[in-house]
Motif scaffolding. Sequence first.
Motif, PDB file in Angstrom:
ATOM      1  N   LEU A  58      97.700  32.888  27.301  1.00 37.23           N
ATOM      2  CA  LEU A  58      96.372  32.732  27.885  1.00 37.23           C
ATOM      3  C   LEU A  58      95.547  31.733  27.091  1.00 37.23           C
ATOM      4  O   LEU A  58      95.749  31.572  25.879  1.00 37.23           O
ATOM      5  N   PRO A  59      94.572  31.102  27.753  1.00 34.27           N
ATOM      6  CA  PRO A  59      93.619  30.299  26.979  1.00 34.27           C
ATOM      7  C   PRO A  59      92.696  31.238  26.218  1.00 34.27           C
ATOM      8  O   PRO A  59      92.376  32.332  26.693  1.00 34.27           O
ATOM      9  N   ASN A  60      92.297  30.840  25.036  1.00 29.07           N
ATOM     10  CA  ASN A  60      91.380  31.660  24.246  1.00 29.07           C
ATOM     11  C   ASN A  60      89.968  31.408  24.754  1.00 29.07           C
ATOM     12  O   ASN A  60      89.442  30.316  24.616  1.00 29.07           O
TER      13      ASN A  60
ATOM     14  N   LYS B 216      82.823  30.085  20.980  1.00 26.12           N
ATOM     15  CA  LYS B 216      81.582  29.643  21.605  1.00 26.12           C
ATOM     16  C   LYS B 216      81.751  28.306  22.317  1.00 26.12           C
ATOM     17  O   LYS B 216      81.041  28.008  23.260  1.00 26.12           O
ATOM     18  N   ASP B 217      82.693  27.505  21.864  1.00 24.12           N
ATOM     19  CA  ASP B 217      82.902  26.190  22.484  1.00 24.12           C
ATOM     20  C   ASP B 217      83.856  26.241  23.669  1.00 24.12           C
ATOM     21  O   ASP B 217      84.223  25.217  24.213  1.00 24.12           O
ATOM     22  N   ALA B 218      84.235  27.435  24.110  1.00 18.78           N
ATOM     23  CA  ALA B 218      85.178  27.552  25.223  1.00 18.78           C
ATOM     24  C   ALA B 218      84.530  27.212  26.560  1.00 18.78           C
ATOM     25  O   ALA B 218      85.208  26.855  27.506  1.00 18.78           O
ATOM     26  N   HIS B 219      83.218  27.312  26.666  1.00 19.45           N
ATOM     27  CA  HIS B 219      82.488  26.968  27.891  1.00 19.45           C
ATOM     28  C   HIS B 219      83.071  27.660  29.117  1.00 19.45           C
ATOM     29  O   HIS B 219      83.322  27.041  30.136  1.00 19.45           O
ATOM     30  N   ARG B 220      83.302  28.938  29.010  1.00 19.31           N
ATOM     31  CA  ARG B 220      83.843  29.719  30.130  1.00 19.31           C
ATOM     32  C   ARG B 220      82.748  30.622  30.677  1.00 19.31           C
ATOM     33  O   ARG B 220      81.950  31.179  29.916  1.00 19.31           O
TER      34      ARG B 220
ATOM     35  N   ALA C  90      91.584  23.414  20.556  1.00 19.00           N
ATOM     36  CA  ALA C  90      92.003  22.732  19.333  1.00 19.00           C
ATOM     37  C   ALA C  90      93.507  22.872  19.107  1.00 19.00           C
ATOM     38  O   ALA C  90      94.176  21.914  18.714  1.00 19.00           O
ATOM     39  N   ALA C  91      94.050  24.048  19.358  1.00 18.00           N
ATOM     40  CA  ALA C  91      95.489  24.270  19.170  1.00 18.00           C
ATOM     41  C   ALA C  91      96.302  23.446  20.163  1.00 18.00           C
ATOM     42  O   ALA C  91      97.358  22.908  19.819  1.00 18.00           O
ATOM     43  N   ILE C  92      95.801  23.336  21.380  1.00 16.12           N
ATOM     44  CA  ILE C  92      96.509  22.545  22.388  1.00 16.12           C
ATOM     45  C   ILE C  92      96.450  21.068  22.020  1.00 16.12           C
ATOM     46  O   ILE C  92      97.458  20.355  22.085  1.00 16.12           O
ATOM     47  N   ARG C  93      95.285  20.598  21.601  1.00 17.01           N
ATOM     48  CA  ARG C  93      95.169  19.195  21.179  1.00 17.01           C
ATOM     49  C   ARG C  93      96.076  18.902  19.987  1.00 17.01           C
ATOM     50  O   ARG C  93      96.682  17.847  19.903  1.00 17.01           O
ATOM     51  N   GLN C  94      96.154  19.845  19.061  1.00 14.16           N
ATOM     52  CA  GLN C  94      97.016  19.671  17.891  1.00 14.16           C
ATOM     53  C   GLN C  94      98.479  19.556  18.316  1.00 14.16           C
ATOM     54  O   GLN C  94      99.233  18.765  17.763  1.00 14.16           O
TER      55      GLN C  94
ATOM     56  N   GLY D  35      99.811  11.255  20.428  1.00 16.50           N
ATOM     57  CA  GLY D  35      98.585  10.505  20.643  1.00 16.50           C
ATOM     58  C   GLY D  35      97.751  10.934  21.836  1.00 16.50           C
ATOM     59  O   GLY D  35      96.862  10.207  22.252  1.00 16.50           O
ATOM     60  N   ALA D  36      98.013  12.112  22.374  1.00 14.32           N
ATOM     61  CA  ALA D  36      97.248  12.601  23.525  1.00 14.32           C
ATOM     62  C   ALA D  36      96.119  13.494  23.037  1.00 14.32           C
ATOM     63  O   ALA D  36      96.377  14.506  22.389  1.00 14.32           O
ATOM     64  N   ARG D  37      94.870  13.112  23.350  1.00 16.03           N
ATOM     65  CA  ARG D  37      93.717  13.899  22.903  1.00 16.03           C
ATOM     66  C   ARG D  37      92.940  14.489  24.065  1.00 16.03           C
ATOM     67  O   ARG D  37      92.476  15.607  23.988  1.00 16.03           O
ATOM     68  N   THR D  38      92.782  13.742  25.131  1.00  9.47           N
ATOM     69  CA  THR D  38      91.999  14.221  26.270  1.00  9.47           C
ATOM     70  C   THR D  38      92.889  15.006  27.230  1.00  9.47           C
ATOM     71  O   THR D  38      94.115  14.915  27.178  1.00  9.47           O
ATOM     72  N   LYS D  39      92.237  15.731  28.132  1.00  8.45           N
ATOM     73  CA  LYS D  39      93.003  16.490  29.123  1.00  8.45           C
ATOM     74  C   LYS D  39      93.859  15.559  29.973  1.00  8.45           C
ATOM     75  O   LYS D  39      94.997  15.888  30.307  1.00  8.45           O
TER      76      LYS D  39
END
Length: 123
Positions: A19-21, A25-29, A57-61, A67-71
Motif C-alpha cells: 500500500l502507499p503510506n 503529512k506530505d502524503a496529500h491524501r 520518498a521510498a518510491i523515488r529512491q 534517473g527517474a524522479r517525477t511520476k
Amino acid sequence: MLEAVRAIIEQHHPTVLILPNCKPKDAHRSPRVRALALALRHLGESNQMMVHQFDRAAIRQCFASVGARTKHEIALVIAEEIPAFRHRLPPIRKIWMNEDARQSLFDAAALGLAYFTSHTVRE
C-alpha cells in the motif's frame, strides 16, 4: 470497495499487501483515502498477510538509480520494463491538468517494484 478487495483476497490468497503510506503529512491524501488505506491494512493483517507501505520518498529512491524522479519519469521507466503497459502511458501532465486516470496503473506498478527492489536488496 472493501468487499471487492476481500473477494480478490479470498479468490487468490495473496501473502503480501503493498500500500502507499498515507500517514505522512506530505502524503496529500483526502480523509476518505486515508480511511480506505487504513481499512485495507486491517483487512490484510486480519487475513495474515504481510502489509508493506511505501511513501513517495521510498518510491523515488527505488527509481533514482535510473534517473527517474517525477511520476511521469517513473511511468516511462515502467513502460520500458513492462511492454504491456506502453500503450497506457499517460501524457505529460501540465500543472493545470488533472492527473490522468491511467497514472494509477503506473503508481501501483511503482509500489510493486519498490517492494521487490527493497526485498531483493535486503536478502
